[in-house]
Design an enzyme around this catalytic site. Structure first.
Site, short mmCIF file in Angstrom:
data_model
loop_
_atom_site.label_atom_id
_atom_site.label_comp_id
_atom_site.label_asym_id
_atom_site.label_seq_id
_atom_site.Cartn_x
_atom_site.Cartn_y
_atom_site.Cartn_z
NE ARG A 223 -4.25 -1.50 0.26
CZ ARG A 223 -4.46 -2.48 -0.61
NH1 ARG A 223 -3.59 -2.71 -1.58
NH2 ARG A 223 -5.53 -3.24 -0.54
CG HIS A 271 -3.73 -0.15 -6.40
ND1 HIS A 271 -3.98 0.43 -5.18
CD2 HIS A 271 -3.89 -1.49 -6.21
CE1 HIS A 271 -4.28 -0.51 -4.30
NE2 HIS A 271 -4.23 -1.68 -4.92
P1 NDP Z 1 -1.65 -12.04 4.25
O1 NDP Z 1 -2.51 -11.61 5.38
O2 NDP Z 1 -1.82 -13.41 3.70
O3 NDP Z 1 -0.11 -11.89 4.61
C1 NDP Z 1 0.39 -10.81 5.31
C2 NDP Z 1 1.84 -11.08 5.66
O4 NDP Z 1 2.38 -9.91 6.28
C3 NDP Z 1 2.00 -12.22 6.67
O5 NDP Z 1 3.17 -12.96 6.39
C4 NDP Z 1 2.16 -11.49 7.99
O6 NDP Z 1 2.88 -12.21 8.98
C5 NDP Z 1 2.95 -10.27 7.55
N1 NDP Z 1 2.80 -9.18 8.51
C6 NDP Z 1 1.71 -8.45 8.79
N2 NDP Z 1 1.96 -7.54 9.75
C7 NDP Z 1 3.26 -7.70 10.07
C8 NDP Z 1 4.12 -7.08 10.99
N3 NDP Z 1 3.70 -6.09 11.79
N4 NDP Z 1 5.39 -7.51 11.08
C9 NDP Z 1 5.83 -8.51 10.30
N5 NDP Z 1 5.06 -9.16 9.39
C10 NDP Z 1 3.79 -8.75 9.28
O7 NDP Z 1 -1.89 -10.96 3.09
P2 NDP Z 1 -1.77 -11.15 1.52
O8 NDP Z 1 -0.48 -11.80 1.21
O9 NDP Z 1 -3.01 -11.76 0.98
O10 NDP Z 1 -1.78 -9.62 1.03
C11 NDP Z 1 -0.79 -8.72 1.48
C12 NDP Z 1 -1.12 -7.31 1.04
O11 NDP Z 1 -0.89 -7.12 -0.35
C13 NDP Z 1 -2.58 -6.87 1.17
O12 NDP Z 1 -2.91 -6.57 2.51
C14 NDP Z 1 -2.62 -5.64 0.29
O13 NDP Z 1 -2.24 -4.50 1.02
C15 NDP Z 1 -1.56 -5.94 -0.76
N6 NDP Z 1 -2.18 -6.17 -2.08
C16 NDP Z 1 -1.88 -5.29 -3.09
C17 NDP Z 1 -2.42 -5.47 -4.34
C18 NDP Z 1 -2.04 -4.58 -5.46
O14 NDP Z 1 -2.62 -4.70 -6.56
N7 NDP Z 1 -1.07 -3.70 -5.29
C19 NDP Z 1 -3.33 -6.57 -4.64
C20 NDP Z 1 -3.57 -7.44 -3.52
C21 NDP Z 1 -3.00 -7.22 -2.28
P3 NDP Z 1 2.33 -13.62 9.56
O15 NDP Z 1 2.57 -14.61 8.44
O16 NDP Z 1 3.17 -13.89 10.73
O17 NDP Z 1 0.87 -13.40 9.86
C1 OXD Z 2 -6.29 -5.73 -3.09
C2 OXD Z 2 -5.88 -4.71 -4.06
O1 OXD Z 2 -6.13 -5.53 -1.89
O2 OXD Z 2 -6.26 -4.82 -5.24
O3 OXD Z 2 -6.77 -6.79 -3.54
O4 OXD Z 2 -5.14 -3.80 -3.69
#
Ligand code: NDP
Ligand code: OXD
Length: 308
Positions: A223, A271
């Site tokens: 983000r 995005h």
């Molecule tokens: P998940 O919830 O599956 O994974 C999140 C990961 O981040 C986990 O490994 C988690 O750790 C880690 N994490 C979260 N908070 C912390 C922290 N404070 N310290 C260390 N590690 C942390 O999410 P997704 O993989 O499905 O998606 C990730 C992000 O990608 C979304 O939230 C969104 O913002 C972004 N996104 C962007 C898109 C785009 O088009 N640009 C499209 C889709 C998503 P743990 O494994 O220990 O829980």
């Molecule tokens: C999502 C995105 O969170 O598109 O799926 O950013």
């Protein structure tokens, strides 16, 4: 049983057609034609409407149409309302493509060659083997893990950082703030795939950049709020960061005169790293509705305390 969709209207029409064809027992409404709000049990939304509890007194589950849930203000959503993020194969596949594209572009010096072409400069840069390039992924969740596994296939040396320890074949895993410096020291290309939470807001800042190897490159497809844009500009200026690929910014889009738009070593995409595909997402949502009705665990259930 009625599902209301409130997000991109063009894709909403696709949801409508797919549900009518494949799940005829599911009643579907497309925002703003909500009909009787008391009928709505399930809401698939990017931005949910104001006063969700008063408007939809019988709402049982709120689904984010995307993987992220930072667009929701949890404090305005009743504690008892389950919030579910999107976990769907095409969303994962597209993100993997974007990360691979970006890492290879940076590994193969594409921003510098684009810059050179603008000045009609024919100058080769040393090609390095993928095995000698260390790539780090912030966030080893659904998307980070899938991207890491694909990068390993190209021979990159891959590590990742998450909140809790993760065990992924071929990936060196670090977790928690204590292991962050050791992780960062290995990242010549750093990819951010974290969710945006209070803890991760502004995580891509000067202090973090200073812990990367000099000349490291950045990919942000989490983000815009993860990145302190001023700090990136300074790190590019000093050479601490050599190039950046940004799929997300704050705000979106950036103002016309923002220096990141025209920086020669920054590539910006609007995005689009990934996008939920209706053809697969409808099955994921309907499956979760069936699970909810059967009292089974929901896939992608958000933990409000963690914020993702
Ligand atoms: P998940 O919830 O599956 O994974 C999140 C990961 O981040 C986990 O490994 C988690 O750790 C880690 N994490 C979260 N908070 C912390 C922290 N404070 N310290 C260390 N590690 C942390 O999410 P997704 O993989 O499905 O998606 C990730 C992000 O990608 C979304 O939230 C969104 O913002 C972004 N996104 C962007 C898109 C785009 O088009 N640009 C499209 C889709 C998503 P743990 O494994 O220990 O829980
Ligand atoms: C999502 C995105 O969170 O598109 O799926 O950013």
């Amino acid at each position: 049983m009625t599902l209301l969709y409130k997000a991109n209207a063009v894709r909403g029409k696709e949801w409508q057609a797919l549900i009518a064809e494949q799940y005829p027992d599911m009643s579907f409404r497309l925002w703003p034609d909500i009909g009787d709000p008391a009928d709505i049990r399930y809401l698939v939304a990017w931005m949910p409407p104001e006063n969700i509890t008063e408007t939809f007194p019988n709402l049982e589950v709120l689904f984010s149409v995307g993987a992220g849930v930072d667009q929701f203000d949890f404090s305005k959503l009743p504690e008892s309302l389950p919030i579910v993020r999107m976990v769907e194969p095409n969303l994962i596949g597209s993100m993997v493509e974007y990360v691979v594209m970006s890492v290879i572009a940076l590994h193969r010096d594409l921003p510098r060659y684009i810059e050179q072409q603008r000045t009609k400069t024919w100058r080769e840069l040393r090609v390095r083997a993928a095995g000698n390039r260390r790539v780090g992924i912030l966030g080893l969740g659904t998307l980070g893990q899938a991207a890491a596994e694909k990068l390993i296939g190209f021979g990159f040396s891959v590590s990742g950082w998450s909140r809790s320890p993760r065990s992924i074949a071929g990936v060196t895993s670090y977790s928690g703030t204590a292991e962050m410096p050791r992780f960062l020291a290995t990242c010549e290309v750093l990819v951010c795939l974290l969710p945006l939470t209070e803890e991760t807001q502004g995580i891509l800042n000067a202090e973090l950049f200073s812990q990367l190897p000099a000349g490291a490159a950045l990919v942000n497809c989490g983000r815009g709020g993860h990145l302190v844009q001023e700090d990136l500009l300074q790190a590019l200026e000093s050479g601490q960061i050599s190039a950046a690929i940004l799929d997300v910014t704050s705000p979106e889009p950036l103002p016309e005169d923002h220096p990141l738009w025209s920086h020669p070593r920054v590539l910006i995409t609007p995005h689009i790293a990934s996008m939920t595909q209706p053809a697969t997402a409808v099955h994921v949502v309907i499956d979760n509705i069936r699970r909810h009705e059967a009292g089974e665990p929901l896939i992608g259930l958000v933990d409000r305390q963690r914020g993702y």
